[in-house]
Design a protein around this motif. Structure first.
Motif, PDB file in Angstrom:
ATOM      1  N   MET A 110       0.824  -1.210   0.000  1.00 52.89           N
ATOM      2  CA  MET A 110       0.000   0.000   0.000  1.00 52.89           C
ATOM      3  C   MET A 110       0.856   1.257   0.000  1.00 52.89           C
ATOM      4  O   MET A 110       0.476   2.273  -0.584  1.00 52.89           O
ATOM      5  N   ASP A 111       2.010   1.192   0.659  1.00 51.06           N
ATOM      6  CA  ASP A 111       2.877   2.364   0.784  1.00 51.06           C
ATOM      7  C   ASP A 111       4.335   1.928   0.608  1.00 51.06           C
ATOM      8  O   ASP A 111       5.013   1.596   1.579  1.00 51.06           O
ATOM      9  N   PRO A 112       4.845   1.920  -0.616  1.00 45.10           N
ATOM     10  CA  PRO A 112       6.213   1.472  -0.873  1.00 45.10           C
ATOM     11  C   PRO A 112       7.280   2.285  -0.144  1.00 45.10           C
ATOM     12  O   PRO A 112       8.409   1.803   0.018  1.00 45.10           O
ATOM     13  N   CYS A 113       6.943   3.486   0.313  1.00 48.84           N
ATOM     14  CA  CYS A 113       7.912   4.329   1.026  1.00 48.84           C
ATOM     15  C   CYS A 113       8.001   3.991   2.510  1.00 48.84           C
ATOM     16  O   CYS A 113       8.832   4.554   3.226  1.00 48.84           O
ATOM     17  N   LEU A 114       7.142   3.095   2.989  1.00 42.68           N
ATOM     18  CA  LEU A 114       7.111   2.756   4.410  1.00 42.68           C
ATOM     19  C   LEU A 114       8.472   2.347   4.972  1.00 42.68           C
ATOM     20  O   LEU A 114       8.892   2.874   6.010  1.00 42.68           O
ATOM     21  N   PRO A 115       9.217   1.427   4.342  1.00 44.24           N
ATOM     22  CA  PRO A 115      10.496   1.009   4.937  1.00 44.24           C
ATOM     23  C   PRO A 115      11.482   2.147   5.153  1.00 44.24           C
ATOM     24  O   PRO A 115      12.266   2.118   6.106  1.00 44.24           O
ATOM     25  N   ALA A 116      11.425   3.148   4.297  1.00 44.07           N
ATOM     26  CA  ALA A 116      12.341   4.282   4.428  1.00 44.07           C
ATOM     27  C   ALA A 116      12.033   5.126   5.655  1.00 44.07           C
ATOM     28  O   ALA A 116      12.901   5.863   6.144  1.00 44.07           O
ATOM     29  N   ARG A 117      10.819   5.033   6.168  1.00 45.56           N
ATOM     30  CA  ARG A 117      10.430   5.800   7.352  1.00 45.56           C
ATOM     31  C   ARG A 117      10.711   5.059   8.647  1.00 45.56           C
ATOM     32  O   ARG A 117      10.646   5.642   9.730  1.00 45.56           O
ATOM     33  N   LEU A 118      10.955   3.749   8.565  1.00 43.29           N
ATOM     34  CA  LEU A 118      11.200   2.961   9.762  1.00 43.29           C
ATOM     35  C   LEU A 118      12.625   3.120  10.263  1.00 43.29           C
ATOM     36  O   LEU A 118      13.564   3.261   9.470  1.00 43.29           O
ATOM     37  N   LYS A 119      12.778   3.080  11.559  1.00 44.52           N
ATOM     38  CA  LYS A 119      14.122   3.024  12.138  1.00 44.52           C
ATOM     39  C   LYS A 119      14.726   1.657  11.858  1.00 44.52           C
ATOM     40  O   LYS A 119      15.870   1.535  11.410  1.00 44.52           O
TER      41      LYS A 119
END
Length: 317
Positions: free
Chosen positions: A137-146
């Motif tokens: 749903m949100d391919p950018c999610l991993p980049a926001r995770l610590k």
């Protein structure tokens, strides 16, 4: 403060892991998201609320995720954890599902990480369905995770559900594959074999449960069924080494919340087998760079068991 989202399929070992995180003074649990796995989703939600109630933390928001794998057949661990996931120990005063948030788990994960960019540690102790759908749903999610911590998979093709399949990965192999391909943030995996090799003596379990607190009484009650199961000869044959107390999910949480608990690990590229007759769901470690993957995960090898014991003791105080 370490900011955590816990993604769980709350059976007894998830309950132990959740209670460990709740007891840590350096941890803020932003949300608990639930999925299928040890027990059906509705039970996972009820069980999570039961754990939060005994810990006086019903202020933590609980979200419903998905009730079946992306593909394939749904499996459960009812024989192991009890049909309800918590040892079939009745609780007439258990909180109701009206306390579950209306927002679904995927939306919650995406929203919370947007509100806390670069600060959230995502810890998964169940099948990876919610995480896979979140990144779709949100391919950018991993980049926001610590970072992300996962209890699941195997490192020596030793299965605990099929010949080569560990339960969490086998419960949704496609989701596990997607997560290990798409989550390129720092990733740590506590495998089945790792948990076996770092199991604790049963004498410690006795001491742990003997604490005269409501939490310890609760754990003793819900763990009775599982303890009986794991002390059978059949289960002990599945364990990699020794006859001991193995609280699988708590290892991933311990690594996430305490930087001193991990003594040894290694970095290696991994993937998940999806097609093998005997190996579907098996985690594959690439030591010869055949996969040509830049992202490598952190595979846990050895834990400081004295630190781990203290984290467990604190969980039931």
């Amino acid at each position: 403060m370490k900011k955590l989202i816990l993604d769980v399929d709350t059976g007894v070992d998830d309950a132990q892991a959740i209670m460990m995180a709740l007891a840590a003074s350096n941890v803020e649990i932003l949300a608990i998201t639930c999925t299928h796995g040890n027990t059906p989703l509705q039970n996972s939600l009820k069980n999570t609320l039961r754990v939060l109630k005994v810990c006086n933390r019903l202020d933590i928001k609980v979200y419903a995720g998905f009730e079946e794998p992306l593909l394939g057949h749904k499996i459960s661990a009812g024989e192991f954890h009890g049909k309800d996931g918590l040892g079939d120990a009745p609780d007439a005063e258990a909180p109701g599902l009206e306390l579950v948030q209306k927002t679904n788990a995927v939306e919650a994960i995406i929203s919370i990480t947007k509100q806390n960019p670069g600060q959230v540690t995502l810890v998964s102790t169940g099948p990876l369905t919610n995480l896979a759908l979140s990144v779709k749903m949100d391919p950018c999610l991993p980049a926001r995770l610590k970072d992300i911590y996962i209890m699941g998979g195997n490192i020596e093709s030793r299965g605990n559900t099929t010949v080569c399949g560990e339960f969490n990965f086998l419960a949704d192999p496609e989701a596990a594959y997607i997560v290990l391909e798409r989550y390129t943030c720092p990733t740590t995996i506590a495998s089945w074999e790792f948990s076996c090799r770092n199991s604790l003596p049963w004498s410690f379990c006795d001491t742990w449960l003997a604490q005269n607190t409501p939490k310890a009484h609760f754990m003793e009650t819900i763990y009775a069924h599982t303890r009986k199961m794991v002390q059978t000869d059949r289960y002990q044959k599945e364990m990699v080494s020794g006859f001991g107390f193995n609280t699988c999910d708590a290892y991933a949480v311990a690594a996430a919340i305490n930087d001193d608990v991990v003594l040894e690990s290694e970095k290696v590229a991994v993937t998940v087998e999806l097609e093998g007759k005997y190996t579907r769901g098996m985690m594959v470690l690439d030591y010869i760079d055949a996969l040509d993957k830049e992202h490598k995960v952190n595979i846990l090898k050895r834990m400081d068991l004295e630190v781990f014991k203290q984290l467990l003791m604190n969980a039931l105080k």
